[in-house]
Motif scaffolding. Structure first.
Motif, PDB file in Angstrom:
ATOM      1  N   MET A 181      -5.617   4.140  -5.651  1.00 39.76           N
ATOM      2  CA  MET A 181      -6.013   4.847  -4.260  1.00 39.76           C
ATOM      3  C   MET A 181      -7.600   4.208  -4.024  1.00 39.76           C
ATOM      4  O   MET A 181      -8.124   3.915  -4.823  1.00 39.76           O
ATOM      5  CB  MET A 181      -6.146   6.425  -4.383  1.00 39.76           C
ATOM      6  CG  MET A 181      -4.651   6.922  -4.518  1.00 39.76           C
ATOM      7  SD  MET A 181      -3.798   6.720  -3.089  1.00 39.76           S
ATOM      8  CE  MET A 181      -2.951   5.215  -3.055  1.00 39.76           C
ATOM      9  N   ASP A 182      -7.989   4.348  -2.682  1.00 39.37           N
ATOM     10  CA  ASP A 182      -9.487   3.790  -2.195  1.00 39.37           C
ATOM     11  C   ASP A 182     -10.259   4.949  -2.780  1.00 39.37           C
ATOM     12  O   ASP A 182     -11.428   4.631  -3.203  1.00 39.37           O
ATOM     13  CB  ASP A 182      -9.388   3.464  -0.739  1.00 39.37           C
ATOM     14  CG  ASP A 182      -8.459   2.330  -0.468  1.00 39.37           C
ATOM     15  OD1 ASP A 182      -8.508   1.436  -1.252  1.00 39.37           O
ATOM     16  OD2 ASP A 182      -7.886   2.408   0.613  1.00 39.37           O
ATOM     17  N   SER A 193      -9.981  -0.642  -5.975  1.00 37.67           N
ATOM     18  CA  SER A 193     -11.175   0.133  -5.385  1.00 37.67           C
ATOM     19  C   SER A 193     -12.035   0.516  -6.472  1.00 37.67           C
ATOM     20  O   SER A 193     -11.740   0.695  -7.507  1.00 37.67           O
ATOM     21  CB  SER A 193     -10.716   1.352  -4.596  1.00 37.67           C
ATOM     22  OG  SER A 193      -9.970   1.981  -5.151  1.00 37.67           O
ATOM     23  N   ASP A 242       1.954   1.953  -3.455  1.00 34.37           N
ATOM     24  CA  ASP A 242       0.623   2.271  -4.112  1.00 34.37           C
ATOM     25  C   ASP A 242       0.414   3.968  -3.919  1.00 34.37           C
ATOM     26  O   ASP A 242       0.525   4.762  -5.000  1.00 34.37           O
ATOM     27  CB  ASP A 242      -0.744   1.803  -3.851  1.00 34.37           C
ATOM     28  CG  ASP A 242      -0.492   0.268  -4.293  1.00 34.37           C
ATOM     29  OD1 ASP A 242       0.003  -0.191  -5.265  1.00 34.37           O
ATOM     30  OD2 ASP A 242      -1.718  -0.405  -3.713  1.00 34.37           O
ATOM     31  N   LEU A 243       0.850   4.128  -2.699  1.00 36.33           N
ATOM     32  CA  LEU A 243       0.712   5.561  -2.169  1.00 36.33           C
ATOM     33  C   LEU A 243       1.818   6.426  -2.947  1.00 36.33           C
ATOM     34  O   LEU A 243       1.443   7.667  -3.281  1.00 36.33           O
ATOM     35  CB  LEU A 243       0.674   5.509  -0.870  1.00 36.33           C
ATOM     36  CG  LEU A 243       0.502   7.017   0.039  1.00 36.33           C
ATOM     37  CD1 LEU A 243      -0.879   7.747  -0.127  1.00 36.33           C
ATOM     38  CD2 LEU A 243       0.835   6.943   1.622  1.00 36.33           C
ATOM     39  N   LYS A 245      -7.533   6.068   8.339  1.00 34.75           N
ATOM     40  CA  LYS A 245      -7.064   6.211   6.857  1.00 34.75           C
ATOM     41  C   LYS A 245      -6.185   7.415   6.792  1.00 34.75           C
ATOM     42  O   LYS A 245      -5.752   8.217   7.886  1.00 34.75           O
ATOM     43  CB  LYS A 245      -8.281   6.719   6.164  1.00 34.75           C
ATOM     44  CG  LYS A 245      -8.943   8.344   6.683  1.00 34.75           C
ATOM     45  CD  LYS A 245     -10.299   8.296   5.872  1.00 34.75           C
ATOM     46  CE  LYS A 245     -10.639   9.700   6.169  1.00 34.75           C
ATOM     47  NZ  LYS A 245     -11.200   9.853   7.457  1.00 34.75           N
ATOM     48  N   VAL A 274      -6.323   6.599   1.494  1.00 32.74           N
ATOM     49  CA  VAL A 274      -6.021   5.099   1.636  1.00 32.74           C
ATOM     50  C   VAL A 274      -6.718   4.846   2.988  1.00 32.74           C
ATOM     51  O   VAL A 274      -6.302   5.539   3.825  1.00 32.74           O
ATOM     52  CB  VAL A 274      -4.765   4.766   1.238  1.00 32.74           C
ATOM     53  CG1 VAL A 274      -4.529   4.461  -0.087  1.00 32.74           C
ATOM     54  CG2 VAL A 274      -3.796   5.821   1.996  1.00 32.74           C
ATOM     55  N   ARG A 326       1.083  -1.213   0.104  1.00 31.54           N
ATOM     56  CA  ARG A 326      -0.045   0.104   0.107  1.00 31.54           C
ATOM     57  C   ARG A 326       0.852   1.157   0.048  1.00 31.54           C
ATOM     58  O   ARG A 326       0.294   2.230  -0.575  1.00 31.54           O
ATOM     59  CB  ARG A 326      -1.155   0.008   1.024  1.00 31.54           C
ATOM     60  CG  ARG A 326      -1.867  -1.089   1.335  1.00 31.54           C
ATOM     61  CD  ARG A 326      -2.686  -0.885  -0.114  1.00 31.54           C
ATOM     62  NE  ARG A 326      -3.790   0.143   0.094  1.00 31.54           N
ATOM     63  CZ  ARG A 326      -4.607   0.583  -1.080  1.00 31.54           C
ATOM     64  NH1 ARG A 326      -3.999   0.373  -2.206  1.00 31.54           N
ATOM     65  NH2 ARG A 326      -5.640   1.623  -0.939  1.00 31.54           N
TER      66      ARG A 326
END
Lengths: 113, 153
Positions: free
Chosen positions: B121-122, B150, B43-44, B78, B140, B40
């Motif tokens: 991202m979420d 997502s 990803d971020l 989050k 996230v 994650r």
């Protein structure tokens, strides 16, 4: 931490190896162009981009690989990718680059086939 | 070190190529403290890098006298990252880039940034107003540790 990119091109048993160290981003554009010019000079049928496990890529780096794929297809050359981290693979799958390139575990895998 | 109930960390960077890395490293550090998984965090880092690069190149047009403001808002569940620039925002509908069209030279090879942000991202929101300028808001959630895709609106 981000690292400056260096790109080395060499020929090994009829396979052109483009070794990318560091981060493939906008600043690597000229390096990639020069690498491709050199790679073309070998007139090989297979080309492999070799990343190191700490390399990073962004959207500009993806565009550089797409450019490489376009040029190599024009000359009938297949592109392989190796040294691809889990995150790289995820990115390549998301954008669809895996349709036009083959991810392998090592350059030896291409040399054998 | 730990993140308290709601911590806000702000940083500003001049609009110069390469300085997005400062925001990327800050976001990664906070995410690590919060307990996000390595996947994650990767990803971020990609999403924050793209958002900041867009802000620097397209929003502020590489004018280093213009600042990109990055707000990192962490709470128990989050991490929210707001990237502000002084541009006029994203015009029109965001469409997914087409790899086939790009390979066929019908589209430029570039143009993956917003797609990557939305994919990784979420939650993502693009906003603009005369008062705030352009804002890309990315969220996230700690519960989504596997990095599953997502819903993207």
């Amino acid at each position: 931490m981000y690292r400056e990119c260096t790109i080395d091109v060499k020929m090994k048993d009829n396979l052109v190896i483009i070794e990318v160290l560091g981060d493939l981003t906008t600043s690597a554009e000229k390096l990639m162009y020069d690498a491709y010019q050199k790679a073309c000079g070998y007139d090989a049928k297979n080309m492999i981009m070799k990343f190191d496990s700490k390399s990073r890529i962004n959207s500009a780096g993806i565009a550089l690989i797409i450019d490489l794929v376009i040029k190599s297809r024009d000359s009938g050359c297949k592109i392989f990718l190796t040294g691809v981290s889990k995150h790289f693979r995820k990115i390549f799958e998301l954008v669809g680059l895996t349709k036009y390139t083959t991810i392998v575990d090592s350059e030896e895998e291409v040399l054998i086939t | 070190m730990e993140i308290k109930h709601r911590d806000i960390i702000e940083l500003t960077v001049p609009s110069r190529q390469g300085l997005e890395k400062v925001a990327v490293d800050a976001a990664a550090s906070i995410a690590e403290i919060m307990g996000f998984s390595e996947d994650r965090i990767e990803d971020l880092k990609t999403a924050v890098g793209e958002a900041c690069m867009n802000a620097i190149e397209h929003g502020n047009k590489l004018d280093s006298s213009m600042k990109v403001l990055v707000e990192l808002i962490a709470d128990d569940s989050k991490l929210q990252v707001d990237v502000h620039d002084q541009g006029t925002g994203i015009k029109g509908k965001i469409t997914k880039p087409d790899i086939d069209a790009k390979i066929a030279k019908k589209q430029t090879a570039r143009g993956w940034g917003l797609f990557l942000i939305q994919s990784l991202m979420d939650e993502v929101k693009f906003d603009w107003s005369p008062e705030t300028g352009n804002i890309v808001r990315m969220v996230v959630y700690l519960k989504n540790q596997e990095g599953e895709d997502s819903d993207v609106s």
